[in-house]
Design a protein around this motif. Structure first.
Motif, PDB file in Angstrom:
ATOM      1  N   GLY A  15      -1.593   4.467  -9.763  1.00 43.84           N
ATOM      2  CA  GLY A  15      -0.681   5.443  -9.239  1.00 43.84           C
ATOM      3  C   GLY A  15      -0.231   6.374 -10.586  1.00 43.84           C
ATOM      4  O   GLY A  15      -1.149   6.431 -11.441  1.00 43.84           O
ATOM      5  N   SER A  16       0.892   6.911 -10.388  1.00 43.25           N
ATOM      6  CA  SER A  16       1.323   7.987 -11.512  1.00 43.25           C
ATOM      7  C   SER A  16       1.716   7.476 -12.619  1.00 43.25           C
ATOM      8  O   SER A  16       2.454   6.503 -12.634  1.00 43.25           O
ATOM      9  CB  SER A  16       2.424   8.957 -10.745  1.00 43.25           C
ATOM     10  OG  SER A  16       3.486   8.136 -10.343  1.00 43.25           O
ATOM     11  N   PRO A  17       1.713   8.207 -13.874  1.00 44.94           N
ATOM     12  CA  PRO A  17       2.416   7.669 -15.010  1.00 44.94           C
ATOM     13  C   PRO A  17       3.876   7.457 -14.768  1.00 44.94           C
ATOM     14  O   PRO A  17       4.153   6.329 -15.222  1.00 44.94           O
ATOM     15  CB  PRO A  17       2.160   8.833 -16.009  1.00 44.94           C
ATOM     16  CG  PRO A  17       0.888   9.530 -15.474  1.00 44.94           C
ATOM     17  CD  PRO A  17       0.982   9.346 -13.951  1.00 44.94           C
ATOM     18  N   ALA A  74       1.745  17.586   2.499  1.00 38.89           N
ATOM     19  CA  ALA A  74       2.358  18.804   2.502  1.00 38.89           C
ATOM     20  C   ALA A  74       2.723  18.984   0.696  1.00 38.89           C
ATOM     21  O   ALA A  74       2.532  19.774   0.104  1.00 38.89           O
ATOM     22  CB  ALA A  74       3.411  18.965   3.264  1.00 38.89           C
ATOM     23  N   ARG A  75       3.426  17.854   0.291  1.00 39.70           N
ATOM     24  CA  ARG A  75       3.933  17.772  -1.036  1.00 39.70           C
ATOM     25  C   ARG A  75       2.811  18.048  -2.044  1.00 39.70           C
ATOM     26  O   ARG A  75       2.929  18.746  -2.878  1.00 39.70           O
ATOM     27  CB  ARG A  75       4.563  16.454  -1.204  1.00 39.70           C
ATOM     28  CG  ARG A  75       5.167  16.206  -2.552  1.00 39.70           C
ATOM     29  CD  ARG A  75       6.145  15.035  -2.576  1.00 39.70           C
ATOM     30  NE  ARG A  75       5.169  14.045  -2.871  1.00 39.70           N
ATOM     31  CZ  ARG A  75       5.232  12.787  -3.703  1.00 39.70           C
ATOM     32  NH1 ARG A  75       6.249  12.792  -4.669  1.00 39.70           N
ATOM     33  NH2 ARG A  75       4.460  11.906  -3.922  1.00 39.70           N
ATOM     34  N   GLN A  76       1.833  17.326  -1.773  1.00 38.76           N
ATOM     35  CA  GLN A  76       0.608  17.462  -2.917  1.00 38.76           C
ATOM     36  C   GLN A  76       0.191  18.751  -2.620  1.00 38.76           C
ATOM     37  O   GLN A  76      -0.451  19.427  -3.771  1.00 38.76           O
ATOM     38  CB  GLN A  76      -0.298  16.114  -2.347  1.00 38.76           C
ATOM     39  CG  GLN A  76      -1.529  16.033  -3.555  1.00 38.76           C
ATOM     40  CD  GLN A  76      -1.073  15.506  -4.672  1.00 38.76           C
ATOM     41  OE1 GLN A  76       0.221  14.821  -4.816  1.00 38.76           O
ATOM     42  NE2 GLN A  76      -1.841  15.478  -5.853  1.00 38.76           N
ATOM     43  N   PRO A 120       0.822  -1.231   0.054  1.00 40.74           N
ATOM     44  CA  PRO A 120       0.095  -0.028  -0.180  1.00 40.74           C
ATOM     45  C   PRO A 120       0.977   1.160  -0.111  1.00 40.74           C
ATOM     46  O   PRO A 120       1.978   1.162   0.188  1.00 40.74           O
ATOM     47  CB  PRO A 120      -0.816  -0.226   1.363  1.00 40.74           C
ATOM     48  CG  PRO A 120      -0.057  -1.084   2.124  1.00 40.74           C
ATOM     49  CD  PRO A 120       1.188  -1.834   1.371  1.00 40.74           C
ATOM     50  N   ALA A 121       0.279   2.485  -0.029  1.00 44.18           N
ATOM     51  CA  ALA A 121       1.046   3.659  -0.084  1.00 44.18           C
ATOM     52  C   ALA A 121       1.440   4.159   0.929  1.00 44.18           C
ATOM     53  O   ALA A 121       0.855   3.918   2.099  1.00 44.18           O
ATOM     54  CB  ALA A 121       0.194   4.731  -0.782  1.00 44.18           C
ATOM     55  N   GLU A 122       2.637   4.779   1.114  1.00 44.03           N
ATOM     56  CA  GLU A 122       3.168   5.095   2.468  1.00 44.03           C
ATOM     57  C   GLU A 122       2.425   6.174   3.002  1.00 44.03           C
ATOM     58  O   GLU A 122       2.552   6.450   4.055  1.00 44.03           O
ATOM     59  CB  GLU A 122       4.600   5.430   2.279  1.00 44.03           C
ATOM     60  CG  GLU A 122       5.155   6.465   1.061  1.00 44.03           C
ATOM     61  CD  GLU A 122       5.383   5.796  -0.244  1.00 44.03           C
ATOM     62  OE1 GLU A 122       4.355   4.986  -0.605  1.00 44.03           O
ATOM     63  OE2 GLU A 122       6.319   6.100  -0.843  1.00 44.03           O
ATOM     64  N   GLY A 135       5.819   0.329   3.155  1.00 38.55           N
ATOM     65  CA  GLY A 135       7.084   0.924   2.989  1.00 38.55           C
ATOM     66  C   GLY A 135       7.188   1.991   1.907  1.00 38.55           C
ATOM     67  O   GLY A 135       5.889   2.323   1.320  1.00 38.55           O
ATOM     68  N   ARG A 136       8.261   2.361   1.433  1.00 36.32           N
ATOM     69  CA  ARG A 136       8.629   3.492   0.414  1.00 36.32           C
ATOM     70  C   ARG A 136       8.503   2.868  -0.743  1.00 36.32           C
ATOM     71  O   ARG A 136       8.845   1.703  -1.156  1.00 36.32           O
ATOM     72  CB  ARG A 136       9.838   4.142   0.950  1.00 36.32           C
ATOM     73  CG  ARG A 136       9.855   4.942   1.935  1.00 36.32           C
ATOM     74  CD  ARG A 136      11.326   5.452   2.437  1.00 36.32           C
ATOM     75  NE  ARG A 136      11.229   5.414   3.866  1.00 36.32           N
ATOM     76  CZ  ARG A 136      11.148   6.635   4.450  1.00 36.32           C
ATOM     77  NH1 ARG A 136      10.937   7.580   3.799  1.00 36.32           N
ATOM     78  NH2 ARG A 136      11.211   6.557   5.950  1.00 36.32           N
ATOM     79  N   GLY A 137       7.972   3.608  -1.827  1.00 35.56           N
ATOM     80  CA  GLY A 137       7.718   3.315  -3.151  1.00 35.56           C
ATOM     81  C   GLY A 137       9.169   2.901  -3.849  1.00 35.56           C
ATOM     82  O   GLY A 137       8.998   1.829  -4.351  1.00 35.56           O
TER      83      GLY A 137
HETATM   84  P1  NAD Z   1       3.107   7.274  -6.906  1.00 32.97           P
HETATM   85  O1  NAD Z   1       3.007   6.662  -8.340  1.00 32.97           O
HETATM   86  O2  NAD Z   1       4.470   7.893  -6.670  1.00 32.97           O
HETATM   87  O3  NAD Z   1       2.613   6.229  -5.805  1.00 32.97           O
HETATM   88  C1  NAD Z   1       1.597   5.006  -6.013  1.00 32.97           C
HETATM   89  C2  NAD Z   1       2.069   3.800  -5.507  1.00 32.97           C
HETATM   90  O4  NAD Z   1       3.470   3.518  -6.089  1.00 32.97           O
HETATM   91  C3  NAD Z   1       2.496   3.939  -3.862  1.00 32.97           C
HETATM   92  O5  NAD Z   1       2.326   2.794  -3.334  1.00 32.97           O
HETATM   93  C4  NAD Z   1       4.046   4.166  -4.030  1.00 32.97           C
HETATM   94  O6  NAD Z   1       4.687   3.738  -2.779  1.00 32.97           O
HETATM   95  C5  NAD Z   1       4.504   3.330  -5.102  1.00 32.97           C
HETATM   96  N1  NAD Z   1       5.823   3.571  -5.727  1.00 32.97           N
HETATM   97  C6  NAD Z   1       6.471   4.797  -5.671  1.00 32.97           C
HETATM   98  N2  NAD Z   1       7.614   4.779  -6.435  1.00 32.97           N
HETATM   99  C7  NAD Z   1       7.732   3.382  -6.720  1.00 32.97           C
HETATM  100  C8  NAD Z   1       8.563   2.742  -7.585  1.00 32.97           C
HETATM  101  N3  NAD Z   1       9.820   3.227  -7.999  1.00 32.97           N
HETATM  102  N4  NAD Z   1       8.317   1.403  -7.701  1.00 32.97           N
HETATM  103  C9  NAD Z   1       7.192   0.844  -7.380  1.00 32.97           C
HETATM  104  N5  NAD Z   1       6.295   1.264  -6.755  1.00 32.97           N
HETATM  105  C10 NAD Z   1       6.580   2.805  -6.317  1.00 32.97           C
HETATM  106  O7  NAD Z   1       2.091   8.275  -7.039  1.00 32.97           O
HETATM  107  P2  NAD Z   1       2.226   9.790  -5.782  1.00 32.97           P
HETATM  108  O8  NAD Z   1       3.469  10.088  -5.724  1.00 32.97           O
HETATM  109  O9  NAD Z   1       1.772   9.176  -4.552  1.00 32.97           O
HETATM  110  O10 NAD Z   1       1.307  10.783  -6.543  1.00 32.97           O
HETATM  111  C11 NAD Z   1       1.972  11.525  -7.530  1.00 32.97           C
HETATM  112  C12 NAD Z   1       0.926  11.656  -8.738  1.00 32.97           C
HETATM  113  O11 NAD Z   1       0.460  10.670  -9.063  1.00 32.97           O
HETATM  114  C13 NAD Z   1      -0.393  12.556  -7.967  1.00 32.97           C
HETATM  115  O12 NAD Z   1      -0.299  13.799  -7.957  1.00 32.97           O
HETATM  116  C14 NAD Z   1      -1.378  12.047  -9.088  1.00 32.97           C
HETATM  117  O13 NAD Z   1      -1.179  12.948 -10.315  1.00 32.97           O
HETATM  118  C15 NAD Z   1      -0.994  10.687  -9.612  1.00 32.97           C
HETATM  119  N6  NAD Z   1      -1.563   9.629  -8.891  1.00 32.97           N
HETATM  120  C16 NAD Z   1      -2.461   8.909  -9.682  1.00 32.97           C
HETATM  121  C17 NAD Z   1      -3.237   7.901  -8.577  1.00 32.97           C
HETATM  122  C18 NAD Z   1      -4.207   7.100  -9.597  1.00 32.97           C
HETATM  123  O14 NAD Z   1      -5.302   6.616  -8.851  1.00 32.97           O
HETATM  124  N7  NAD Z   1      -4.182   7.161 -10.986  1.00 32.97           N
HETATM  125  C19 NAD Z   1      -3.042   7.843  -7.534  1.00 32.97           C
HETATM  126  C20 NAD Z   1      -2.462   8.619  -6.872  1.00 32.97           C
HETATM  127  C21 NAD Z   1      -1.371   9.573  -7.448  1.00 32.97           C
END
Ligand code: NAD
Length: 489
Positions: free
Chosen positions: A239-241, A339-341, A187-189, A217-219
Motif C-alpha cells: 500500500g502507501s508509504p 472519487a478520492r483517487q 483486503p482493501a475497503e 473493513g476500514r484501514g
Molecule cells: P493505503 O495504504 O491507505 O491502503 C492500503 C491498505 O492498507 C488497505 O487495505 C487499507 O485498508 C489499509 N490501511 C489503511 N490505513 C491503515 C492503517 N492505519 N493501519 C493498517 N492498515 C491500514 O492506500 P490507499 O489510501 O488505498 O492509496 C493511497 C496511495 O497509496 C495511492 O494513491 C498510491 O500512491 C499508494 N498505493 C500503493 C499501492 C501499491 O501497490 N504499492 C497500492 C495502493 C495504493
C-alpha cells in the motif's frame, strides 16, 4: 448459492461477511458499508465493517489452526495439494471472478481476466513449492550434527491494496500458506469482493478451519487492529508509504518482522540505440495498465536527447488516441478506483510543473458518475519536478531528457523510490553496467513487466519498501531459520 445477492449486472456477490475459522460471519457490531462501482459511482454491494473484536476472532482462529489444529497436522505435500485445488477452482470460476473484479475495481475486463490467471498461478506455484523447501546440514565439530530448518512464523497478517485485489491476495497469502503459516487477510475497503469469493473457494477446496481468515473493513480500524495485534507473528503489507510507516512501527512494537511493498516511480530508460518499435508499445502499456494504479507502473520515461523528437511524436499520437471507458471487451483504460483517487490524480495533472505533451480522452459512452480520468503525458520534465518525483497512481507519464549514461543513471536513481526499472539498449556492456548501477529491486532489459512473473522475486529499496514477494524469495520471508545442534558424541 441462492441466498447470495445478485447485482444489477447479474453478478453473484459475496455477502457482507467475514471468513473466520471457515464460517461466514457478520461483523460483531453487525455494521456494513457500501461498495461503489468505479464504473458508474453507484452502490452495488456491501461488505462487513469490522472492528477490533472481529480481528481478535480471526487471529484466534488462525492461532488455533497453527497451534495443534488440523492445519498444523498436514504435511507440506498435503498443504500443497489443497493449494493446487484452490488454484484449479479459481480457474474454473475465472470468468465470474473477472467480471466481479472488473465491477468492483473498474479495471478493463481483459486486465481482470489476466489477473485471475495470475491469481491461480500464485496458488499453483506455491502449492507446488510447499514440499520443496529443504533444510541444510552444517559441518561442525566432531560428534555434532547441525541442522538448519525452515519454520513458519505462525500467524501471519496480510494487508493488501485495491489495485489488484485477487492478485495481491495470491501474492501475499499463497507463500505464507505454503510454508504452513495460518493467515489473516485484511483486503482493501475499496475493492475486496473477489477476495471474499476466493475465500469461499478455499473452503470448497478443503482448507481446514483457521488456515485462511478474511476480515473486511476500514484501514484505520480493522487494518490497524490487525497490524497492532499482539498475537500475530509477521505482517505483510502492500500500500502507501504513509501506512507502511505505521505498519513498521506496529511490527517493531510487537518485535515481529514485516515486508513492505510501497510503490514506486519506476523509470524506463531509452538509450540512443533503443529499438523504438519494440519499446514504445511497452512504455505505453507499462503506464496505462490498470489505469496507472500499479505500484510498478513505468511512470517515468527517460529519453536520450537524440531520440526526443521521435519519442515525443509517437507518445503524443498514442496518448491522444487513448480514451478511458467502461469495462467493455475492448477497453484498455478504465476508471480509477474512487472519487478520492480521481481527485488526487486530477490535482497532479492540473498543477503539473512541466509542459503538457498530450492528453487522451474519456469515452462518451463512459457512464455518468464513474471515476474516469483522461491520460496525460508531460515533458520535458525536470528530474526534480513534482510530477517526476511523486507517485501519482494514475495514467500520468513524465518524459525526462538525458545527455549520457551517467546522467540517465543519476536521474533514474534520483527519487525516493526504487522498485523496478527498464533499460532499452542493444549494447550488452551498457546493459550490465546500468543494471548494476540502478538502485531498485527488479531491472528489465529491453522489456518491462509490471512486477513480472510469479516466479520473479519482487520488491524494492528505500521508500518502495523492503522484503521480497514472489518467487522462492517469498517462501523465505514467510519462514524463519531454526538451527538444531545435536551433540551425539
Ligand atoms: P493505503 O495504504 O491507505 O491502503 C492500503 C491498505 O492498507 C488497505 O487495505 C487499507 O485498508 C489499509 N490501511 C489503511 N490505513 C491503515 C492503517 N492505519 N493501519 C493498517 N492498515 C491500514 O492506500 P490507499 O489510501 O488505498 O492509496 C493511497 C496511495 O497509496 C495511492 O494513491 C498510491 O500512491 C499508494 N498505493 C500503493 C499501492 C501499491 O501497490 N504499492 C497500492 C495502493 C495504493
Amino acid at each position: 448459492m441462492k441466498d447470495f445477492p445478485v447485482s444489477k449486472r447479474g453478478l453473484v456477490l459475496p455477502r457482507p461477511l467475514n471468513l473466520i475459522g471457515n464460517a461466514f460471519v457478520p461483523a460483531g457490531t453487525g455494521a456494513e458499508f457500501d461498495v461503489l462501482s468505479p464504473l458508474d459511482g453507484q452502490r452495488f454491494a456491501a461488505i462487513a465493517d469490522s472492528g477490533p473484536e472481529d480481528v481478535d476472532a480471526a487471529v484466534a482462529a488462525a492461532r488455533a489452526a497453527f497451534d495443534g489444529g488440523a492445519w498444523s497436522k498436514l504435511s507440506a505435500t498435503e498443504r500443497g495439494r489443497l493449494m493446487l485445488r484452490l488454484s484449479a477452482l479459481i480457474l474454473e470460476h475465472a470468468e465470474d471472478l473477472a467480471q466481479l473484479e472488473s465491477a468492483d475495481n473498474g479495471k478493463p475486463i481483459l486486465q481482470a481476466r489476466a489477473d485471475m490467471q495470475v491469481t491461480a498461478r500464485y496458488f499453483e506455484f506455491y502449492g507446488g513449492a510447499a514440499d520443496k523447501v529443504h533444510g541444510e546440514i552444517i559441518p561442525f565439530l566432531p560428534g555434532y550434527n547441525v541442522e538448519v530448518q525452515r519454520e513458519p512464523h505462525g500467524v501471519t497478517g496480510h494487508i493488501i491494496p485495491w489495485n489488484y485485489p485477487a492478485q495481491m491476495f495470491g501474492r501475499s497469502v499463497a507463500p505464507a500458506l505454503a510454508m504452513g503459516n495460518a493467515t489473516v487477510l485484511k483486503p482493501a475497503e475499496d475493492a475486496c469482493l473477489t477476495a471474499l469469493r476466493i475465500g469461499e473457494l478455499s473452503v470448497e477446496a478443503g482448507f481446514p478451519p483457521g488456515a485462511l481468515n478474511i476480515v473486511t473493513g476500514r484501514g484505520d480500524v480493522a487494518g490497524k487492529a490487525l497490524s497492532e495485534h499482539p498475537d500475530i507473528d509477521f505482517i505483510s503489507f502492500t500500500g502507501s508509504p504513509e501506512v507502511g510507516v505505521m505498519i513498521q512501527i506496529a511490527a517493531a512494537r510487537n518485535f515481529i518482522g514485516c515486508t513492505l511493498e510501497l510503490g514506486g516511480k519506476s523509470p524506463q530508460i531509452l538509450f540512443e540505440d533503443a529499438d523504438l518499435d519494440a519499446a514504445i508499445p511497452v512504455v505505453i502499456n507499462a503506464l496505462i495498465q490498470n489505469g496507472g494504479q500499479t505500484c510498478s507502473a513505468g511512470t517515468r520515461v527517460l529519453v536520450h536527447r537524440s531520440l526526443w523528437d521521435r519519442v515525443e511524436t509517437r507518445l503524443k499520437a498514442a496518448f491522444e488516441g487513448i480514451s478511458a471507458s467502461a469495462s467493455d471487451e475492448a477497453a484498455v483504460l478504465g476508471p480509477l478506483i474512487s472519487a478520492r483517487q480521481k481527485r488526487r490524480v486530477e490535482e497532479y495533472i492540473e498543477t503539473a510543473d512541466a509542459p503538457l505533451i498530450a492528453r487522451g480522452g474519456i469515452s462518451f459512452e463512459a457512464p455518468e458518475g464513474g471515476f474516469y480520468v483522461a491520460p496525460a503525458v508531460f515533458g520535458p520534465c525536470a528530474p526534480d519536478a513534482r510530477i517526476a518525483q511523486e507517485e501519482v497512481f494514475g495514467p500520468v507519464l513524465a518524459m525526462i531528457p538525458f545527455d549520457d549514461e551517467a546522467d540517465a543513471i543519476r536521474i533514474a536513481n534520483g527519487t525516493d523510490y526504487g522498485l523496478v526499472a527498464a533499460i532499452w539498449t542493444r549494447d550488452g556492456a551498457r546493459q550490465q553496467r546500468v543494471a548494476k548501477a540502478l538502485r531498485c529491486g527488479q531491472v528489465f532489459i529491453n522489456g518491462y513487466g509490471a512486477g513480472g512473473g510469479v516466479e520473479l522475486p519482487f520488491g524494492g529499496v528505500r521508500k518502495s519498501g523492503h522484503g521480497r514477494e514472489k518467487g522462492f524469495a517469498a517462501l523465505l520471508e514467510f519462514s524463519h531459520i531454526k538451527t538444531v545442534v545435536n551433540n551425539h558424541g
